[in-house]
Design an enzyme around this catalytic site. Structure first.
Site, mmCIF file in Angstrom:
data_model
loop_
_atom_site.group_PDB
_atom_site.id
_atom_site.type_symbol
_atom_site.label_atom_id
_atom_site.label_comp_id
_atom_site.label_asym_id
_atom_site.label_seq_id
_atom_site.Cartn_x
_atom_site.Cartn_y
_atom_site.Cartn_z
ATOM 1 N N THR A 184 -8.499 9.680 8.437
ATOM 2 C CA THR A 184 -8.193 8.435 7.743
ATOM 3 C C THR A 184 -7.998 7.254 8.686
ATOM 4 O OG1 THR A 184 -5.824 8.971 7.767
ATOM 5 C CG2 THR A 184 -7.094 9.691 5.837
ATOM 6 N N GLY A 209 -8.248 3.971 10.499
ATOM 7 C CA GLY A 209 -8.885 2.697 10.183
ATOM 8 C C GLY A 209 -8.858 2.296 8.724
ATOM 9 N N THR A 210 -8.145 3.040 7.881
ATOM 10 C CA THR A 210 -8.157 2.697 6.453
ATOM 11 C C THR A 210 -7.546 1.324 6.190
ATOM 12 O OG1 THR A 210 -6.128 4.001 6.193
ATOM 13 C CG2 THR A 210 -8.189 5.049 5.556
ATOM 14 N N GLY A 211 -6.454 0.986 6.889
ATOM 15 C CA GLY A 211 -5.823 -0.313 6.667
ATOM 16 C C GLY A 211 -6.714 -1.464 7.090
ATOM 17 N N CYS A 212 -7.320 -1.338 8.258
ATOM 18 C CA CYS A 212 -8.255 -2.356 8.742
ATOM 19 C C CYS A 212 -9.419 -2.512 7.767
ATOM 20 C CB CYS A 212 -8.808 -1.969 10.113
ATOM 21 S SG CYS A 212 -7.578 -1.696 11.395
ATOM 22 N N LYS A 236 0.826 -1.205 0.000
ATOM 23 C CA LYS A 236 0.000 0.000 0.000
ATOM 24 C C LYS A 236 0.862 1.257 0.000
ATOM 25 C CE LYS A 236 -1.958 -1.469 3.736
ATOM 26 N NZ LYS A 236 -2.808 -1.677 4.920
#
Length: 274
Positions: free
Chosen positions: A211, A213-216, A178
């Site tokens: 932003t 929590g974007t990875g989760c 990412k």
């Protein structure tokens, strides 16, 4: 009238008391995709939009018991892992992935934050690499995690591509590096490698500071789409599109970094719409 069985996904991750990431984000993401969400909680955090104030790990046996309870009764079509916190929990989860024959496993390594802070110790990272990552259908490291896993400094798209191919050697069926830790438009560029296919996935760059929590959310959305029957690259493309829309309706709550708008269709044309 016959009713189709609803797909089920499981998240194995930590609880975020602020509701923006972890188990809370994952379950909302599953629900958005019309997938029933189940969970195994690994740790409990006291956190808000300003940061994490306390973390308490659950015993590995408690994590295993949650996984077993869900699988033996309900069954799951896809699973994602998030914050596993320590070596003991990682080893226990990896063993259960094999014992329960879990398929469609999405591993969000949660080793290093998007700002570069290491979140788990070196022993835990070693166990993650050798015991869990080889079972992943899709592995989703951020820039700093990809640097650690590939032993390569990542500054450019070409670096991301090289890192994805190096990380693939750890055994995951596919790797998504990412670009969120990069600057400018590169933040919305991710690199996919599945052994043969090297893809650059792009999306609209959304200008928001909220932003959390974007990875989760991305890894949960990939798992949800796998549970729905999509093949991994399609599942990843669909998940990336979902996160992009959720960022457009990110929530300006608290005094710090708010979460993405997981339920953005309910916000469209509402009094809370941006």
């Amino acid at each position: 009238m016959s009713i189709a069985k609803i797909p089920v996904a499981m998240t194995i991750a930590g609880s975020d008391s602020g509701g923006g990431a972890g188990i809370q984000a994952d379950l909302r993401t599953f629900a958005f995709h019309k997938v029933h969400g189940t969970c195994a909680i690994t740790c409990i955090t006291a956190q808000n939009t300003l940061g994490v104030e306390r973390v308490d790990a659950l015993p590995p046996e408690a994590v295993v018991a949650q996984m077993e309870a869900v699988v033996k009764d309900i069954g799951v079509q896809a699973t994602k892992t998030g914050m596993l916190l320590n070596q003991e929990i990682i080893a226990a989860v990896a063993a259960q992935v094999q014992a329960l024959q879990l398929v469609n496993l999405v591993v969000d390594p949660v080793m290093v934050s998007r700002t570069g802070a290491q979140l788990i110790d070196d022993d835990a990272i070693a166990t993650l690499k050798t015991a869990l990552i080889p079972h992943a259908t899709v592995l989703t490291p951020n820039r700093y995690e990809a640097q650690m896993l590939s032993n390569l400094e990542i500054q450019t798209l070409e670096d991301m591509q090289t890192a994805a191919q190096r990380i693939y050697q750890l055994g995951a069926k596919a790797v998504l590096v990412k670009g969120g830790g990069l600057q400018g438009d590169r933040r919305s560029v991710d690199v996919w490698f599945g052994g043969q296919q090297l893809e650059t996935l792009t999306a609209e760059t959304v200008d928001t500071s909220n932003t959390h929590g974007t990875g989760c959310t991305l890894s949960a959305a990939i798992a949800a789409n796998l549970a729905l029957g999509h093949e991994p690259l399609t599942a990843t493309r669909r998940a990336k599109a979902y996160v992009t829309e959720a960022l457009k309706y990110a929530l300006a709550i608290g005094q710090g970094q708010g979460p993405v708008g997981h339920f953005f269709p309910l916000l469209v044309n509402s009094q809370w719409s941006a």
